[in-house]
Write a protein that holds these residues in place. Structure first.
Motif, PDB file in Angstrom:
ATOM      1  N   ASN A  79      71.491 -61.547  37.161  1.00  0.00           N
ATOM      2  CA  ASN A  79      72.653 -61.049  37.897  1.00  0.00           C
ATOM      3  C   ASN A  79      73.874 -60.866  37.014  1.00  0.00           C
ATOM      4  OD1 ASN A  79      71.383 -60.705  40.273  1.00  0.00           O
ATOM      5  ND2 ASN A  79      71.927 -62.726  41.107  1.00  0.00           N
ATOM      6  N   ARG A 119      70.917 -59.948  51.034  1.00  0.00           N
ATOM      7  CA  ARG A 119      70.703 -60.782  49.846  1.00  0.00           C
ATOM      8  C   ARG A 119      69.950 -62.039  50.225  1.00  0.00           C
ATOM      9  NH1 ARG A 119      76.434 -59.995  46.870  1.00  0.00           N
ATOM     10  NH2 ARG A 119      75.931 -58.050  45.834  1.00  0.00           N
ATOM     11  N   ILE A 144      69.118 -53.149  48.002  1.00  0.00           N
ATOM     12  CA  ILE A 144      70.343 -53.111  48.801  1.00  0.00           C
ATOM     13  C   ILE A 144      71.053 -51.784  48.590  1.00  0.00           C
ATOM     14  CG2 ILE A 144      72.634 -54.134  49.115  1.00  0.00           C
ATOM     15  CD1 ILE A 144      71.446 -56.807  48.345  1.00  0.00           C
ATOM     16  N   THR A 166      66.398 -57.132  46.635  1.00  0.00           N
ATOM     17  CA  THR A 166      66.989 -57.033  45.302  1.00  0.00           C
ATOM     18  C   THR A 166      68.220 -56.139  45.399  1.00  0.00           C
ATOM     19  OG1 THR A 166      65.753 -55.065  44.724  1.00  0.00           O
ATOM     20  CG2 THR A 166      64.697 -57.178  44.261  1.00  0.00           C
ATOM     21  N   GLU A 167      69.068 -56.214  44.371  1.00  0.00           N
ATOM     22  CA  GLU A 167      70.279 -55.392  44.372  1.00  0.00           C
ATOM     23  C   GLU A 167      69.924 -53.910  44.452  1.00  0.00           C
ATOM     24  OE1 GLU A 167      73.522 -56.329  44.242  1.00  0.00           O
ATOM     25  OE2 GLU A 167      73.087 -58.469  44.243  1.00  0.00           O
ATOM     26  N   GLU A 213      75.377 -59.355  52.537  1.00  0.00           N
ATOM     27  CA  GLU A 213      74.999 -60.744  52.274  1.00  0.00           C
ATOM     28  C   GLU A 213      73.733 -61.139  53.017  1.00  0.00           C
ATOM     29  OE1 GLU A 213      78.499 -63.125  52.594  1.00  0.00           O
ATOM     30  OE2 GLU A 213      79.088 -62.550  50.557  1.00  0.00           O
TER      31      GLU A 213
END
Lengths: 335, 419
Positions: free
Chosen positions: A49, B315, B324, B320-321, B312
């Motif tokens: 991250n 998440r 998203i 995963t980002e 959120e």
């Protein structure tokens, strides 16, 4: 290869490459470099991250750096250099600047730019505010707004052609086809005028084009701001006996002052960079030169990179206060 | 409660009239070009475009056919010239009145016989046919003049568009320029959106050091004038092209290809070709770079406003980002993406400077519409039918986009300017 095919291929490669890069980099980060499993799963997730933002930002930073940040520095350096035969350059100090300041054409461009910067933002903002206020409560106001907003979509070059037709002059004994001369003769003018060749006046005729384009922008934003004014303040003023002009200038305008300033500065920046209108309509003849066109002349007609860069730096210098102010405001907001 | 619009009829009238005036003032210039593009060059020079929309009373001056060639002896000593006023290329109209002197334009009505003295006569009929009769001496030398007033109906033509767009010889080059413009615009609109969307998401929803500084930098770069980038980037493009072509073959001092290898062949390069730093690729990249600050700024402002809970929750659910971003953020940000797309489209379609500097080389094969129009302004400045039509062809597409997507354009403007 046909350019259209090349274009299609590039779209596929470019867009595919972009998606591939973002997808691939993420998969690589999560599955290979720092897999979110095994004994170090927690630490790996944190590490991943930390890196991920830079993957997302990478192409943007690269493009911004190469296409905007680097050129500012490079142009700054170029403005102190002279181009020698064989792609070599020599440092000449402030010579480019002093040569430029001595040129009458540069003084003319500076003078005209100051004129443009005073007139265009003021006129476009005022017309925009007027249009926004007048059309606000009309049943057919939206049609009118659409039409005033429409020039936004028209290119500077297209607008140049449009206004060349407006300013067209024909000999006195034949029919006028430019509406300005037609009206001028109707109003009792002696003979048709070549509007774009009358020094000083012609600058204003060129400015009219930009005002015509930018008014719609000002109107749209100010119209939204006017609608955001709390009704109570206006009601209170009416009860207190204020007349419409007092309500407009003393109640409404002060409340949208912030927006007016934003509109004003945005149009100021657009005015500073104005190039196409002058290039297409007069190309700086008859004392209509402006900085951006002067710079283009120096760079690509006279092939003098040093003086061209120096004049570009002058434009940058004029933008800088607005730049600083914008950044200051943005930072204040982030806190 | 509305003070400006008031309830007094006089005020309402004044308001309506001033808005009509303002609107017409803004509409008239474009309307003039639009109307002119449907008129022939003769019509454009004969009268202002504003008078073309109504039937016009027009006085025309013509001469009869040359008597020495066309006279016929009907009986001894009497000669006649017959013809029609409309055989010289004029469109046939009904003739109301006519005259033989410029001082008495409507002395006769259609079908009357005008006595020109000593037995010489002239007759003009409503359908334009005329009979000029007299003796040997009278029907010779200069032909008889006559004037007539006719009501000419509005007349528009598509022939200018035919000539500008469909002409086989492509003399104005607008058809090619149209496709070149499209070739520039499409990638130059899509690529920055993609890059900016990812960057905006990172700036809006990811925590990392230096984020505030980056946002401030983007805001600062918003106003950096394009003019500064011209020379450094042109030099950079030339350098990059030289590097690229050195992979395709050998390049000599004048940046000409002396030999081409398999890679160059695949790329469509041929021997002796000059390497220029100009081309579509450079134009796409330049537009991408110049469009990015606004794109990132607009999209970030929009994405920051998206509800925190959705992101959120996703998440927590283990998305995963990347998921998203593609599954939640992108669909939700559609309005902002659309408004930037319109901005970038308008800006790249209407651009002249970037095309001049980064795209159009001396061969002129990659010319775009704006450049073509500037060229026409120089070479055919008086040919309004060509100019107006060419300009309108280039304006039509952005106008269409503007009227169809106005909602998004307004939204984008508001998001970009009012903080």
């Amino acid at each position: 290869m046909h350019p259209a095919v090349l274009g299609l291929i590039t779209i596929v490669i470019g867009v595919g490459g972009c998606i591939g890069y973002f997808y691939g980099a993420n998969v690589f980060l999560d599955k290979v470099l720092f897999p979110a499993s095994g004994p170090k799963a927690g630490r790996n997730i944190n590490r991943a991250n930390m890196i991920r933002p830079w993957i997302f930002l990478g192409p943007a930073i690269l493009a911004l750096g190469l296409y905007l940040a680097y050129p500012v520095v490079a142009t700054f350096i170029l403005s102190f250099q002279e181009r020698l035969p064989g792609n070599a350059r020599a440092f000449v100090g402030f010579e480019n600047y002093s040569k430029m300041f001595a040129e009458p054409k540069f003084a003319e461009a500076m003078f005209n730019n100051v004129l443009w910067l005073t007139v265009v933002p003021a006129a476009a903002t005022s017309f925009g505010l007027l249009a926004a206020q007048l059309t606000d409560r009309l049943s057919w106001g939206n049609i009118s707004k659409s039409i005033i907003f429409m020039p936004m979509a028209i290119s500077f070059v297209g607008a140049a052609v449009i206004f060349k037709l407006v300013y067209e002059a024909r000999p006195e004994d034949v029919a006028q086809i430019g509406i300005l001369n037609h009206l001028y003769l109707l109003a009792g003018g002696a003979e048709p005028q070549q509007w774009l060749t009358i020094p000083l006046w012609n600058s204003f005729f060129l400015m009219a084009v930009l005002i015509w384009i930018q008014t719609g922008f000002a109107m749209v934003i100010l119209s939204a701001a006017l609608r955001g004014i709390p009704e109570e303040t206006i009601e209170a003023a009416i009860i207190d006996g204020a007349n419409p002009f007092q309500i407009f200038f003393k109640i409404k305008v002060p409340q949208i002052m912030g927006t007016i300033v934003v509109v004003w500065t945005t149009i100021t920046i657009a005015t500073l960079k104005v190039f196409d209108i002058v290039f297409a309509m007069t190309n700086g003849q008859w004392e209509t030169q402006v900085l951006a066109n002067y710079m283009y002349d120096k760079l690509f007609v006279a092939q003098d990179w040093g003086m061209g860069s120096a004049s570009a730096m002058i434009i940058m210098l004029l933008v800088t206060p607005i730049l600083v102010w914008n950044v200051y405001n943005a930072r204040k907001e982030m806190r | 409660m509305d003070a400006m619009a008031g309830r007094k009829p006089a005020v309402v009238w004044a308001l309506n009239i001033s808005v009509v005036f303002l609107t017409l003032l803004w509409l008239f210039p474009t309307l003039g070009l639009f109307v002119s593009s449907f008129r022939t060059s003769e019509q454009i020079t004969a009268s202002g475009w504003w008078s073309s929309m109504f039937p016009a009373e027009q006085t025309l001056q013509l001469r009869a056919l040359d008597p020495d060639d066309n006279r016929i002896e009907t009986s001894a000593g009497i000669f006649v010239v017959e013809g029609s006023a409309f055989e010289q290329g004029l469109e046939a109209v009904e003739i109301d009145s006519w005259g033989t002197s410029s001082r008495a334009l409507d002395a006769y009505s259609a079908g009357d016989v005008a006595d020109l003295g000593d037995g010489e006569t002239f007759t003009l009929n409503a359908d334009g046919t005329y009979i000029w009769q007299g003796d040997d001496d009278q029907i010779s030398g200069r032909a008889q003049r006559f004037f007539f007033t006719a009501t000419i109906p509005p007349d528009f033509t598509l022939s200018n568009y035919d000539q500008v767009l469909l002409d086989e010889q492509n003399s104005e080059g607008m058809a090619k320029a149209f496709f070149n413009t499209l070739t520039v615009v499409i990638p130059a609109t899509i690529i920055p959106i993609l890059i900016a969307a990812f960057a905006a998401y990172a700036l809006a929803w990811m925590e990392f050091p230096g984020r505030a500084l980056l946002v401030a930098t983007v805001v600062g770069l918003l106003v950096v004038p394009l003019q500064l980038a011209l020379i450094p980037l042109l030099t950079f493009h030339v350098g990059a092209m030289e590097l690229l072509t050195s992979v395709m073959g050998t390049v000599d001092e004048d940046s000409k290809l002396t030999s081409v290898n398999w890679f160059g062949n695949w790329f469509g390069m041929s021997e002796g070709e000059k390497i220029a730093g100009k081309g579509y690729f450079g134009a796409w990249l330049a537009h991408t770079g110049f469009g990015l600050p606004l794109a990132i700024y607009l999209l970030r402002n929009y994405m920051v406003g998206l509800p925190r809970d959705i992101i959120e929750n996703a998440r927590v659910d283990g998305a995963t980002e990347f998921q998203i971003f593609t599954k939640i953020i992108l669909p939700l940000s559609f309005p902002a993406l659309a408004s930037f797309a319109i901005f970038q489209f308008l800006w790249t379609w209407n651009d002249l400077l970037v095309a001049l500097v980064f795209l159009i080389d001396s061969s002129g094969n990659t010319t775009v519409m704006t450049k073509q129009i500037v060229e026409l302004l120089g070479t055919r400045g008086g040919d309004w039918e060509i100019l107006a039509t060419s300009a309108f062809v280039s304006i039509a597409v952005p106008l269409l986009v503007f009227f169809m997507m106005q909602k998004y354009l307004v939204r984008g403007l508001l998001a970009g300017s009012v903080k």
